[in-house]
Design an enzyme around this catalytic site. Structure first.
Site, PDB file in Angstrom:
ATOM      1  N   ARG A  12      51.419  47.723  45.975  1.00 45.73           N
ATOM      2  CA  ARG A  12      51.533  47.096  47.308  1.00 45.73           C
ATOM      3  C   ARG A  12      50.422  47.603  48.214  1.00 45.73           C
ATOM      4  O   ARG A  12      49.662  48.511  47.846  1.00 45.73           O
ATOM      5  CB  ARG A  12      52.909  47.343  47.928  1.00 45.73           C
ATOM      6  CG  ARG A  12      53.285  48.781  48.157  1.00 45.73           C
ATOM      7  CD  ARG A  12      54.721  48.821  48.702  1.00 45.73           C
ATOM      8  NE  ARG A  12      55.342  50.104  48.602  1.00 45.73           N
ATOM      9  CZ  ARG A  12      55.344  51.036  49.562  1.00 45.73           C
ATOM     10  NH1 ARG A  12      54.698  50.828  50.679  1.00 45.73           N
ATOM     11  NH2 ARG A  12      55.969  52.175  49.385  1.00 45.73           N
ATOM     12  N   GLY A  13      50.324  46.978  49.390  1.00 46.66           N
ATOM     13  CA  GLY A  13      49.387  47.429  50.411  1.00 46.66           C
ATOM     14  C   GLY A  13      47.939  47.394  49.943  1.00 46.66           C
ATOM     15  O   GLY A  13      47.504  46.473  49.253  1.00 46.66           O
ATOM     16  N   GLN A 141      44.589  63.386  64.998  1.00 49.12           N
ATOM     17  CA  GLN A 141      45.675  62.424  65.193  1.00 49.12           C
ATOM     18  C   GLN A 141      46.966  63.191  65.453  1.00 49.12           C
ATOM     19  O   GLN A 141      47.454  63.917  64.569  1.00 49.12           O
ATOM     20  CB  GLN A 141      45.818  61.496  63.979  1.00 49.12           C
ATOM     21  CG  GLN A 141      46.914  60.453  64.119  1.00 49.12           C
ATOM     22  CD  GLN A 141      46.620  59.385  65.195  1.00 49.12           C
ATOM     23  OE1 GLN A 141      45.624  59.434  65.896  1.00 49.12           O
ATOM     24  NE2 GLN A 141      47.520  58.444  65.339  1.00 49.12           N
ATOM     25  N   TYR A 147      48.915  65.177  57.090  1.00 46.88           N
ATOM     26  CA  TYR A 147      48.188  64.026  56.530  1.00 46.88           C
ATOM     27  C   TYR A 147      46.674  64.188  56.736  1.00 46.88           C
ATOM     28  O   TYR A 147      45.883  63.985  55.809  1.00 46.88           O
ATOM     29  CB  TYR A 147      48.715  62.772  57.230  1.00 46.88           C
ATOM     30  CG  TYR A 147      48.142  61.452  56.777  1.00 46.88           C
ATOM     31  CD1 TYR A 147      48.617  60.802  55.639  1.00 46.88           C
ATOM     32  CD2 TYR A 147      47.140  60.818  57.514  1.00 46.88           C
ATOM     33  CE1 TYR A 147      48.108  59.568  55.255  1.00 46.88           C
ATOM     34  CE2 TYR A 147      46.635  59.591  57.134  1.00 46.88           C
ATOM     35  CZ  TYR A 147      47.124  58.964  56.004  1.00 46.88           C
ATOM     36  OH  TYR A 147      46.620  57.745  55.629  1.00 46.88           O
ATOM     37  N   PRO A 177      39.784  54.148  55.593  1.00 48.00           N
ATOM     38  CA  PRO A 177      40.268  52.987  56.341  1.00 48.00           C
ATOM     39  C   PRO A 177      40.729  53.387  57.741  1.00 48.00           C
ATOM     40  O   PRO A 177      41.233  54.480  57.961  1.00 48.00           O
ATOM     41  CB  PRO A 177      41.484  52.508  55.518  1.00 48.00           C
ATOM     42  CG  PRO A 177      41.391  53.215  54.197  1.00 48.00           C
ATOM     43  CD  PRO A 177      40.668  54.493  54.468  1.00 48.00           C
ATOM     44  N   GLY A 178      40.561  52.439  58.663  1.00 47.23           N
ATOM     45  CA  GLY A 178      41.223  52.546  59.962  1.00 47.23           C
ATOM     46  C   GLY A 178      42.610  51.935  59.832  1.00 47.23           C
ATOM     47  O   GLY A 178      43.220  51.998  58.757  1.00 47.23           O
TER      48      GLY A 178
END
Ligand code: NAP
Length: 240
Positions: A12-13, A141, A147, A177-178
């Site tokens: 997925r994704g 973040q 993470y 990736p963003g």
């Protein structure tokens, strides 16, 4: 030239988009994942073979790779895509819930797969290793210290193995990736995601296919002289 490609977390994704794009590119593609029902469903829909492998478990990767190489052939292209989040403020995190699982699935997994697969690539004098890191491994973040540590760690790991493997025709690159519309981002609070999307200069959230296009290029013959690189695919949101 058609190659054999393994995409981890590929049902997925972003992983599924990469697997489908590699199939369009003419490669023989296999994916791995942990949930057998999900693997069966994906294989039935796409015709792409799936294997049950927990990338955080060295023995699971070893047994799975042996099976793939016997049934499909030696792996030429490896995409380390499987990843998880267990967000929280660092002072509230626990080793058991937040830290150890994220390190194991996002970072130790890359050692497991590369350690088991890259030697064969080097012997055959051709290989492509693509690590899916994150914009949040390149910048701060809030709530993602675990993470971010894994995603920054992957970049350092990749540079060193790129130096070790380049002479044998194996390139190793990272895609950061963003924000990409997948189940991972759908799990974020809507107001936080909407706020992040407003900050993207290209004016939209990314699609899994935006990452698949970059992976397709890095896996190609044309990318033979690119290694140890980290490519940001984030709509301009972060320019390191
Ligand atoms: P996703 O939709 O949550 O898919 C992740 C995949 O990894 C799932 O198929 C999952 O399988 C698999 N997986 C999890 N643990 C595994 C394990 N131990 N062994 C094997 N497979 C495992 O995530 P995504 O959004 O497509 O993200 C893919 C990668 O891109 C991740 O590394 C993520 O950190 C990175 N990324 C994503 C974004 C984004 O905005 N979406 C941004 C930056 C970076 P199950 O279904 O069994 O859980």
């Amino acid at each position: 030239m058609a190659r054999v490609a393994l995409v981890t977390g590929g049902t997925r994704g972003i992983g599924a988009a990469i697997a489908k794009r590699f199939k369009e590119d003419g490669h023989t593609v296999v994916v791995c994942d942990v949930v057998q029902d999900q693997i069966d469903k994906f294989s039935a829909e796409t015709g792409i073979a799936g294997y049950s492998i927990d990338v955080s478990d060295y023995n699971s990767v070893k047994a799975g790779v042996e099976k793939i190489e016997q049934e499909v052939g030696p792996i030429d292209i490896l995409v380390n895509n499987a990843g998880i989040t267990r967000d929280g403020r660092m002072v509230k995190m626990t080793r058991e819930k937040n830290w150890d699982p994220v390190i194991a699935v996002n970072l130790t997994s890359a050692f497991n797969t590369c350690n088991i697969i890259a030697g064969g690539m080097a012997d055959r004098k051709w290989g492509r290793i693509i690590q899916i890191s994150s914009m949040n491994g390149q910048r701060a973040q809030f709530g993602q210290s675990n993470y971010s540590a894994t995603k920054a760690g992957i970049i350092g790991f990749n540079r060193s193995i790129a130096a070790e493997l380049a002479r044998n025709g194996v390139t190793c690159n990272v895609i950061c990736p963003g924000f990409i519309l997948t189940e991972m981002t759908a799990a974020m609070p809507k107001e936080i995601l909407d706020g992040e999307v407003k900050k993207i200069p290209c004016g939209r959230i990314g699609e899994p296919e935006d990452i698949a296009k970059a992976a397709s290029f890095l896996a190609s013959e044309d990318a033979a002289w690119i290694t140890g690189e980290t490519i940001s695919v984030n709509g301009g949101q972060h320019m390191p």
